[in-house]
Design a protein around this motif. Structure first.
Motif, PDB file in Angstrom:
ATOM      1  N   PHE A   1      13.614   8.218  -4.050  1.00  0.00           N
ATOM      2  CA  PHE A   1      13.470   6.856  -3.479  1.00  0.00           C
ATOM      3  C   PHE A   1      12.606   6.828  -2.215  1.00  0.00           C
ATOM      4  O   PHE A   1      12.088   7.878  -1.951  1.00  0.00           O
ATOM      5  CB  PHE A   1      15.310   6.818  -2.967  1.00  0.00           C
TER       6      PHE A   1
ATOM      7  N   TYR B   1      12.173   4.646   1.270  1.00  0.00           N
ATOM      8  CA  TYR B   1      12.910   3.645   2.031  1.00  0.00           C
ATOM      9  C   TYR B   1      12.019   3.190   3.160  1.00  0.00           C
ATOM     10  O   TYR B   1      11.086   4.020   3.446  1.00  0.00           O
ATOM     11  CB  TYR B   1      14.121   4.384   2.832  1.00  0.00           C
TER      12      TYR B   1
ATOM     13  N   GLN C   1      11.724   2.010   7.275  1.00  0.00           N
ATOM     14  CA  GLN C   1      12.538   1.733   8.418  1.00  0.00           C
ATOM     15  C   GLN C   1      11.813   0.951   9.499  1.00  0.00           C
ATOM     16  O   GLN C   1      10.592   1.625   9.981  1.00  0.00           O
ATOM     17  CB  GLN C   1      12.909   3.087   8.947  1.00  0.00           C
TER      18      GLN C   1
ATOM     19  N   GLN D   1      16.197   0.348  13.760  1.00  0.00           N
ATOM     20  CA  GLN D   1      17.087  -0.208  12.455  1.00  0.00           C
ATOM     21  C   GLN D   1      17.248   1.171  11.497  1.00  0.00           C
ATOM     22  O   GLN D   1      16.990   1.912  11.448  1.00  0.00           O
ATOM     23  CB  GLN D   1      16.119  -1.238  11.712  1.00  0.00           C
ATOM     24  N   GLY D   2      18.415   0.741  10.734  1.00  0.00           N
ATOM     25  CA  GLY D   2      18.678   1.675   9.668  1.00  0.00           C
ATOM     26  C   GLY D   2      17.419   1.595   8.602  1.00  0.00           C
ATOM     27  O   GLY D   2      16.195   1.021   8.760  1.00  0.00           O
ATOM     28  N   LEU D   3      17.837   1.966   7.313  1.00  0.00           N
ATOM     29  CA  LEU D   3      16.932   2.189   6.371  1.00  0.00           C
ATOM     30  C   LEU D   3      17.251   1.207   5.216  1.00  0.00           C
ATOM     31  O   LEU D   3      18.512   0.862   4.919  1.00  0.00           O
ATOM     32  CB  LEU D   3      17.022   3.361   5.627  1.00  0.00           C
TER      33      LEU D   3
ATOM     34  N   LEU E   1      16.236   0.146   1.285  1.00  0.00           N
ATOM     35  CA  LEU E   1      15.503   0.648   0.116  1.00  0.00           C
ATOM     36  C   LEU E   1      14.406  -0.256  -0.448  1.00  0.00           C
ATOM     37  O   LEU E   1      14.891  -1.628  -0.772  1.00  0.00           O
ATOM     38  CB  LEU E   1      16.782   0.859  -1.114  1.00  0.00           C
TER      39      LEU E   1
ATOM     40  N   LYS F   1      13.821   2.774  -6.458  1.00  0.00           N
ATOM     41  CA  LYS F   1      14.129   4.200  -6.698  1.00  0.00           C
ATOM     42  C   LYS F   1      13.896   4.554  -8.113  1.00  0.00           C
ATOM     43  O   LYS F   1      13.699   3.446  -8.864  1.00  0.00           O
ATOM     44  CB  LYS F   1      15.664   4.125  -6.696  1.00  0.00           C
TER      45      LYS F   1
ATOM     46  N   GLU G   1       7.673   2.496   9.172  1.00  0.00           N
ATOM     47  CA  GLU G   1       7.746   4.021   8.908  1.00  0.00           C
ATOM     48  C   GLU G   1       8.179   3.973   7.530  1.00  0.00           C
ATOM     49  O   GLU G   1       9.392   3.505   7.193  1.00  0.00           O
ATOM     50  CB  GLU G   1       8.415   4.635   9.908  1.00  0.00           C
TER      51      GLU G   1
ATOM     52  N   PHE H   1      10.017   6.499   4.139  1.00  0.00           N
ATOM     53  CA  PHE H   1      10.489   7.718   4.014  1.00  0.00           C
ATOM     54  C   PHE H   1      10.678   7.909   2.174  1.00  0.00           C
ATOM     55  O   PHE H   1      11.279   7.039   1.752  1.00  0.00           O
ATOM     56  CB  PHE H   1      11.785   7.917   4.410  1.00  0.00           C
TER      57      PHE H   1
ATOM     58  N   LEU I   1      21.053  13.315   0.182  1.00  0.00           N
ATOM     59  CA  LEU I   1      19.531  12.945   0.030  1.00  0.00           C
ATOM     60  C   LEU I   1      18.803  13.702   1.053  1.00  0.00           C
ATOM     61  O   LEU I   1      19.257  14.062   2.224  1.00  0.00           O
ATOM     62  CB  LEU I   1      19.495  11.427   0.534  1.00  0.00           C
TER      63      LEU I   1
ATOM     64  N   PHE J   1      15.168  14.063   2.876  1.00  0.00           N
ATOM     65  CA  PHE J   1      14.199  13.249   3.181  1.00  0.00           C
ATOM     66  C   PHE J   1      12.921  13.898   3.444  1.00  0.00           C
ATOM     67  O   PHE J   1      13.054  15.149   3.990  1.00  0.00           O
ATOM     68  CB  PHE J   1      14.523  12.408   4.497  1.00  0.00           C
ATOM     69  N   GLY J   2      11.897  13.280   3.439  1.00  0.00           N
ATOM     70  CA  GLY J   2      10.419  13.775   3.765  1.00  0.00           C
ATOM     71  C   GLY J   2      10.386  13.486   5.290  1.00  0.00           C
ATOM     72  O   GLY J   2      11.315  12.769   5.985  1.00  0.00           O
TER      73      GLY J   2
ATOM     74  N   GLY K   1       8.571  11.643   6.783  1.00  0.00           N
ATOM     75  CA  GLY K   1       8.146  10.120   7.006  1.00  0.00           C
ATOM     76  C   GLY K   1       6.643   9.829   7.178  1.00  0.00           C
ATOM     77  O   GLY K   1       6.073  10.685   7.843  1.00  0.00           O
TER      78      GLY K   1
END
Lengths: 116, 114
Positions: free
Chosen positions: B34, B36, B38, B42-44, B46, B49, B88, B90, B102, B104-105, B107
């Motif tokens: 995936f 994402y 950001q 704020q949230g993420l 998508l 994917k 940003e 991810f 999940l 995550f990397g 970022g």
């Protein structure tokens, strides 16, 4: 599309008090919800996995008695930070997966918690 | 277990230039990948994917990514950067027995210069 509502978006609380954050799936049933924590300029770290009707599964190093998670219905999970301290200040984000196990995870908009 | 490495914590491009954000993953089972985005506080959201099938995945806002199993990579590209792309990004991977979890990397912050 799938929508996840997270509330509140910002909260400031005094040290020693508890704060509850809500995560709601608005248009789908979320059998599983996830809670993440994000420190400034860092990535998201999974705190726990919340399954409807059962106890949450916490990641290693996360204090389950401090971060209480409840997932009593298919559309609502809550995270309660108990006896908050300044080091708990962070950005908390939830995500939800639908009942079919789709990989289209939907994230909430996050909650900025500041403990003073 | 899975892991994600995003090469470059900061990437800067000029408006109209190619955007390339690098992501390498490690997974002991076929990965679901995936990207994402950001925006501050704020949230993420998508972007796209990869689950199975076509390895070139197209997402929203003109972004696309290609799954390369031999290189364990899933780099994100956009032919022409726009100022609104500054955010940003991810990369994340899911798989194994913990479906839904999940990883995550770190970022990558994308800056777009006029």
């Amino acid at each position: 599309g799938a929508v996840v509502s997270q509330h509140p978006s910002r909260v400031i609380c005094k040290s020693g008090t508890s704060v509850k954050i809500e995560c709601r799936s608005l248009d789908f049933q979320a059998t599983t919800m996830f809670w993440y924590r994000q420190f400034p300029k860092q990535s998201l770290m999974l705190m726990a996995t919340s399954n409807e009707g059962s106890k949450a599964t916490y990641e290693q190093g996360v204090e389950k008695d401090k971060f209480l998670i409840n997932h009593a219905s298919l559309t609502l999970s809550t995270l309660t930070v108990t006896s908050a301290h300044p080091e708990d200040s962070s950005f908390y984000i939830c995500s939800a997966g639908d009942i079919r196990g789709s990989y289209g995870y939907t994230f909430g908009s996050g909650t900025r918690l500041t403990v003073v | 277990a899975q892991s994600v490495t995003q090469l470059g914590s900061h990437v800067s491009v000029s408006e109209g230039a190619l955007v390339l954000l690098r992501c390498n993953y490690s997974s002991s089972v076929p990965p679901y990948l995936f990207w994402y985005v950001q925006y501050p506080n704020q949230g993420l959201q998508l972007l796209l994917k990869y689950t199975t099938g076509a390895t070139l995945v197209k997402g929203i806002n003109g972004f696309e990514a290609e799954f390369k199993k031999s290189e364990t990579s899933f780099h994100l590209t956009k032919p022409s950067a726009h100022m609104s792309d500054a955010a940003e990004y991810f990369c994340a991977v899911a798989g194994g027995t913990s479906y839904g979890k999940l990883t995550f990397g770190q970022g990558t912050i994308l800056t777009v210069h006029p």
